[in-house]
Design an enzyme around this catalytic site. Structure first.
Site, short mmCIF file in Angstrom:
data_model
loop_
_atom_site.label_atom_id
_atom_site.label_comp_id
_atom_site.label_asym_id
_atom_site.label_seq_id
_atom_site.Cartn_x
_atom_site.Cartn_y
_atom_site.Cartn_z
N ARG A 128 27.30 76.56 38.24
CA ARG A 128 27.02 76.95 39.62
C ARG A 128 27.08 78.47 39.74
NH1 ARG A 128 28.65 74.22 45.08
NH2 ARG A 128 29.17 72.50 43.73
N ASP B 168 40.28 63.97 32.10
CA ASP B 168 41.09 63.51 33.23
C ASP B 168 42.15 62.53 32.75
OD1 ASP B 168 39.12 64.56 35.51
OD2 ASP B 168 37.95 63.56 33.95
N HIS C 166 33.96 62.27 37.29
CA HIS C 166 34.72 63.42 36.77
C HIS C 166 34.61 64.54 37.81
CE1 HIS C 166 36.24 66.74 34.51
NE2 HIS C 166 35.10 67.38 34.65
P1 NAI Z 1 29.52 77.95 28.80
O1 NAI Z 1 28.77 78.57 29.94
O2 NAI Z 1 30.49 78.74 28.02
O3 NAI Z 1 28.46 77.37 27.75
C1 NAI Z 1 27.36 76.62 28.13
C2 NAI Z 1 26.29 76.79 27.08
O4 NAI Z 1 25.22 75.91 27.41
C3 NAI Z 1 25.71 78.20 27.03
O5 NAI Z 1 25.68 78.66 25.69
C4 NAI Z 1 24.31 78.03 27.61
O6 NAI Z 1 23.37 78.93 27.03
C5 NAI Z 1 24.02 76.58 27.19
N1 NAI Z 1 22.94 75.94 27.94
C6 NAI Z 1 22.63 76.05 29.25
N2 NAI Z 1 21.55 75.32 29.54
C7 NAI Z 1 21.17 74.72 28.38
C8 NAI Z 1 20.11 73.85 28.03
N3 NAI Z 1 19.20 73.47 28.94
N4 NAI Z 1 20.04 73.42 26.75
C9 NAI Z 1 20.91 73.81 25.84
N5 NAI Z 1 21.93 74.66 26.10
C10 NAI Z 1 22.06 75.09 27.37
O7 NAI Z 1 30.19 76.64 29.41
P2 NAI Z 1 31.38 75.76 28.82
O8 NAI Z 1 32.66 76.29 29.27
O9 NAI Z 1 31.15 75.55 27.37
O10 NAI Z 1 31.14 74.39 29.63
C11 NAI Z 1 29.99 73.60 29.43
C12 NAI Z 1 29.89 72.52 30.48
O11 NAI Z 1 30.97 71.60 30.36
C13 NAI Z 1 29.93 73.02 31.93
O12 NAI Z 1 28.94 72.29 32.66
C14 NAI Z 1 31.30 72.61 32.40
O13 NAI Z 1 31.34 72.41 33.80
C15 NAI Z 1 31.48 71.31 31.65
N6 NAI Z 1 32.86 70.81 31.53
C16 NAI Z 1 33.05 69.45 31.62
C17 NAI Z 1 34.30 68.90 31.51
C18 NAI Z 1 34.49 67.42 31.63
O14 NAI Z 1 35.65 66.99 31.63
N7 NAI Z 1 33.48 66.59 31.72
C19 NAI Z 1 35.47 69.76 31.28
C20 NAI Z 1 35.17 71.16 31.15
C21 NAI Z 1 33.90 71.66 31.28
#
Ligand code: NAI
Length: 329
Positions: free
Chosen positions: A92, A162, A190
């Site tokens: 976001r 969670d 989630h």
């Molecule tokens: P980050 O921003 O560090 O990394 C995300 C990566 O995804 C970046 O390298 C970006 O270039 C890449 N990316 C974006 N769009 C893409 C696409 N269309 N195809 C391939 N790669 C793409 O974010 P982080 O911290 O690694 O988190 C990733 C996701 O995980 C976020 O959406 C976050 O909200 C989610 N998350 C989910 C959790 C859960 O319990 N389900 C817990 C923590 C985070």
């Protein structure tokens, strides 16, 4: 020796990727005797950073790492993959509304779901981590459907973080060890609306709810603490949870492939209509995993408090589904 399993990780250059890839390559996810080939997907502008991560993977000289590819093309990243971890998502941005966030992610997960449907191995197991992960998993599942290859039940969302957060809170409140706690459930989305249900939890045969004996704690401390944990970590660390999210992803896939030894774990899976959750929605439920399959824990009693919580988190999911309905063609 075993032939390698292809593992796809999207968003591989991101912060969760940095905690995740090394553990997959070391055998913590699929077993210490299982070679893996990593197929890493990220956006074009992240390829340079991804190349650096791959240098570090090489420098670990992992005996189980049988190959690594980096690409910005989903058709290549998902080719013949048996384990797909969909971590990359659109975060976001400032001033971005929820409906725009949903729409941006719907585009990503429509493309990736279709690529899985066309190119992945038919037994591919998919875990969506990127948020909003339940709805993103729903979109990927629906987008793969028309290819009739990877079954809808193989698309799951990550509720395990969670689940683990709740286990840790319960252990510290009850004075029992995490490993002694059985039969926790986290229902729903989630998101802060998730419902961590401790009514069935036991520790060495004792009912943990009776040990704690404090319903106000459940309502006023436990549920808000687990629900708002992600925000608390951002507040403290200045960055969102990454190591614990990667750890939960490892746990989810490890148990799916290798079994949960009869223990309940939480997975966001396609509802079969049980527990009053409309069929098709991706909703956190208790499952037991064995032989590469998950089986829902059936027939749990749902009391009035639980019903209310389960319906509340469901209402958020049905709203999200409605928000992306016209984007799914
Ligand atoms: P980050 O921003 O560090 O990394 C995300 C990566 O995804 C970046 O390298 C970006 O270039 C890449 N990316 C974006 N769009 C893409 C696409 N269309 N195809 C391939 N790669 C793409 O974010 P982080 O911290 O690694 O988190 C990733 C996701 O995980 C976020 O959406 C976050 O909200 C989610 N998350 C989910 C959790 C859960 O319990 N389900 C817990 C923590 C985070």
């Amino acid at each position: 020796s075993k032939s390698p399993i292809r593992v796809t990780v999207t968003g591989a250059a991101g912060q969760i990727g940095y905690s995740l890839l090394f553990r997959i390559a070391s055998g913590e996810m699929l077993g210490k005797d299982q070679p893996v080939i990593l197929q890493l997907l990220d956006l074009p502008q992240a390829q340079k950073a991804l190349a650096g991560v791959i240098m570090e993977l090489e420098d670990c000289a992992f005996p189980l790492l049988a190959g690594v590819i980096a690409t910005d093309d989903p058709a290549i990243a998902f080719k013949d993959t048996q384990a797909a971890l969909l971590v990359g998502a659109r975060p976001r941005g400032p001033g971005m509304e929820r409906k725009d966030l949903l729409a941006e992610n719907a585009k990503i997960f429509t493309v990736q779901g279709a690529a899985i449907g066309q190119y992945a191995a038919p037994d591919c197991r998919v875990l969506v981590v990127g948020n909003p992960c339940n709805t993103n998993a729903y979109i990927a599942k629906e987008s793969a459907k028309k290819f009739g290859r990877v079954p809808a039940k193989n698309f799951t969302a990550m509720l395990r973080l969670d689940h683990n957060r709740a286990l840790s809170q319960l252990a510290s409140k009850s004075g029992r060890t995490v490993s002694s706690l059985k039969n926790l459930v986290v229902w729903g989305n989630h998101s802060p609306t998730m419902y961590a249900d401790y009514r069935f939890v036991t520790s060495n045969g004792d009912k943990v709810k009776a040990l704690i004996n404090d319903e106000a704690w459940n309502r006023d401390v436990f549920l808000p603490t687990v629900g708002k944990r992600g925000a608390a970590i951002i507040e403290a660390r200045g960055l969102s949870s990454a190591a614990s999210a990667a750890n939960a992803a490892i746990d989810h896939m490890h148990d799916w492939f290798l079994g949960s030894n009869g223990e309940w774990v939480t997975m966001g899976v396609e509802s079969d209509g049980s527990y009053g959750i409309p069929a098709g929605i991706i909703y956190g439920v208790p499952v037991i995993t064995a032989n590469g399959e998950y089986t829902r824990v059936e027939g749990l009693e749902i009391d009035a408090f639980s019903r209310e919580r389960m319906d509340f988190t469901l209402s958020e999911l049905t709203e999200e589904r409605a928000g992306v309905a016209d984007l799914l063609v």
